[in-house]
Enzyme design. Structure first.
Site, PDB file in Angstrom:
ATOM      1  CG  HIS A  45       1.113   6.651  -0.443  1.00  0.00           C
ATOM      2  ND1 HIS A  45       0.278   7.738  -0.334  1.00  0.00           N
ATOM      3  CD2 HIS A  45       0.626   5.723   0.416  1.00  0.00           C
ATOM      4  CE1 HIS A  45      -0.669   7.494   0.566  1.00  0.00           C
ATOM      5  NE2 HIS A  45      -0.476   6.264   1.028  1.00  0.00           N
TER       6      HIS A  45
ATOM      7  CD  GLU B 224      -4.079   6.573   2.122  1.00  0.00           C
ATOM      8  OE1 GLU B 224      -4.344   5.654   1.310  1.00  0.00           O
ATOM      9  OE2 GLU B 224      -3.039   6.596   2.795  1.00  0.00           O
TER      10      GLU B 224
ATOM     11  CB  SER C 290      -2.616  -0.155  -3.024  1.00  0.00           C
ATOM     12  OG  SER C 290      -3.479   0.369  -2.022  1.00  0.00           O
TER      13      SER C 290
ATOM     14  CG  HIS D  71      -1.560   1.367   1.431  1.00  0.00           C
ATOM     15  ND1 HIS D  71      -2.753   1.723   0.854  1.00  0.00           N
ATOM     16  CD2 HIS D  71      -1.149   2.462   2.127  1.00  0.00           C
ATOM     17  CE1 HIS D  71      -3.057   2.970   1.180  1.00  0.00           C
ATOM     18  NE2 HIS D  71      -2.092   3.442   1.957  1.00  0.00           N
TER      19      HIS D  71
END
Length: 293
Positions: free
Chosen positions: A136, A177, A196, A131
Site C-alpha cells: 500500500h 487491493e 505483494s 502486504h
C-alpha cells in the site's frame, strides 16, 4: 482493516489507544523476521518492473530506509509525510469500519505489525506488515492516489448510516487491493493484494483465466469478491486521475439506493455494457472447483 469489511469489536483491545493504534515495537522484531521482509522485498521488487504501475515503482523508494528489514514506521512516516502528508501507524489487526475510515480521511494508513512465517510466504489470508506496507505505502507517495485514499475514507464516513458498507468494500477491493490500470500501451498492476503477491502479480496480467473489464463504480459495487484465491474478474482504470475524478464526482447516496434492490452479479460472468478487455476462460477457477469435489 484492509478490505473495508465490518469488524464486530467496538472498543479497542487492551494496550491500544482510543484510535486503535499501538506501538510498532520495531526493536522487538527478530533477525528472522527482518530476513523474511528482505526476502519478500527482493523477490517482488525484482519482478515488478514492467508489471507494476510507474507510480508504484517510483513510490518504492519511500521504503528504502536507513535500516534493513521491516521498515520503522516512524522513519517511514517522516518520509511519507514530506511527500504527500500521509503517515503509517501500527494496529493490532483488523479495525472497525469507522476507525478505518477516519484514519484514511485524516491521511493515516493503519498497518499490522506482524510478518508472515516462512511457510506462509506465498499466501496468507490476514494481511501482514509486508502486504500493508510494501503493498500500500508506495502509492501513498503518489499525490493523486494519496488524494483518492483520503476521498475513500471521507466517503466511508458518510456511508456509515446508509447501510451500504458492503458496496463500498467492493470499491476498495477492486481498486486499492486488486486494481489494474491502462499504462504504457498495456495493463499494469497497482492493487496492494497483487503487487505483494508473487503468484497474483503474474496471474493478473498473463493468465487467460480472469476477465479484465473497464472500471465502472456501479458495476464494481454489484460484484462480490474472493478472499481465498485469485480474482475471477479484474477492473481496469484509465488512470489514477480518472479514478479520483469518478470517485469525487459520484453521488454515492442515490447510487446506494439504486443498488438496494439490484442482485449481486456472478463473479465470472461478463455483463451487457461491460467494456471487455479480456474475456477470461475461467479455467483456473473451474479447475480449483473440480479439485475440491
Amino acid at each position: 482493516m484492509s478490505d473495508g469489511s465490518a469488524h464486530p469489536l467496538a472498543t479497542p483491545p487492551a494496550g491500544a489507544a482510543a484510535d486503535w493504534t499501538i506501538p510498532q515495537g520495531w526493536a522487538d522484531y527478530t533477525a528472522d523476521e527482518h530476513a523474511m521482509w528482505d526476502r519478500l522485498f527482493a523477490r517482488q521488487s525484482q519482478m515488478l518492473p514492467g508489471r507494476a504501475s510507474e507510480a508504484f515503482l517510483k513510490g518504492l523508494d519511500v521504503l528504502r530506509l536507513s535500516k534493513p528489514g521491516i521498515p520503522d514506521f516512524d522513519e517511514l512516516s517522516e518520509r511519507l509525510t514530506k511527500a504527500t502528508g500521509w503517515r503509517v501507524v501500527a494496529v493490532p489487526g483488523l479495525v472497525p469500519d469507522d476507525v478505518f475510515f477516519r484514519h484514511l480521511a485524516n491521511r493515516t494508513f493503519v498497518a499490522g505489525r506482524f510478518i508472515r512465517r516462512p511457510d506462509q510466504m506465498d499466501y496468507l489470508q490476514e494481511p501482514d506488515v509486508f502486504h500493508d506496507v510494501f503493498g500500500h505505502v508506495p502509492l501513498l507517495a503518489d499525490p493523486v492516489f494519496a488524494d483518492y485514499m483520503q476521498a475513500y475514507g471521507e466517503g466511508g464516513l458518510k456511508s456509515l448510516g446508509l447501510g451500504a458498507l458492503h458496496r463500498l468494500a467492493r470499491l476498495y477491493w477492486y481498486t486499492v487491493e486488486f486494481g489494474l490500470v491502462r499504462e504504457a500501451g498495456g495493463l499494469r498492476i497497482y492493487g496492494a493484494g497483487i503487487v505483494s503477491s508473487y503468484g497474483e502479480s503474474v496471474f493478473a496480467l498473463d493468465d487467460p483465466s480472469p476477465n479484465r473489464v473497464g472500471f465502472d463504480i456501479g458495476r464494481v459495487m454489484r460484484t462480490p469478491y474472493r478472499i481465498d484465491d485469485y480474482q475471477q474478474t479484474y477492473f481496469v482504470i484509465e488512470s489514477f486521475e480518472d479514478l479520483l475524478r469518478q470517485t469525487l464526482e459520484a453521488d454515492l447516496a442515490p447510487l446506494y439506493r439504486q443498488l438496494e434492490t439490484a442482485p449481486d452479479l456472478d463473479l465470472a460472468t461478463l455483463q451487457p455494457g461491460d467494456a471487455v478487455l479480456t474475456r477470461g476462460t475461467q479455467h483456473y477457477a473451474r479447475s480449483k472447483q473440480e479439485t475440491a469435489r
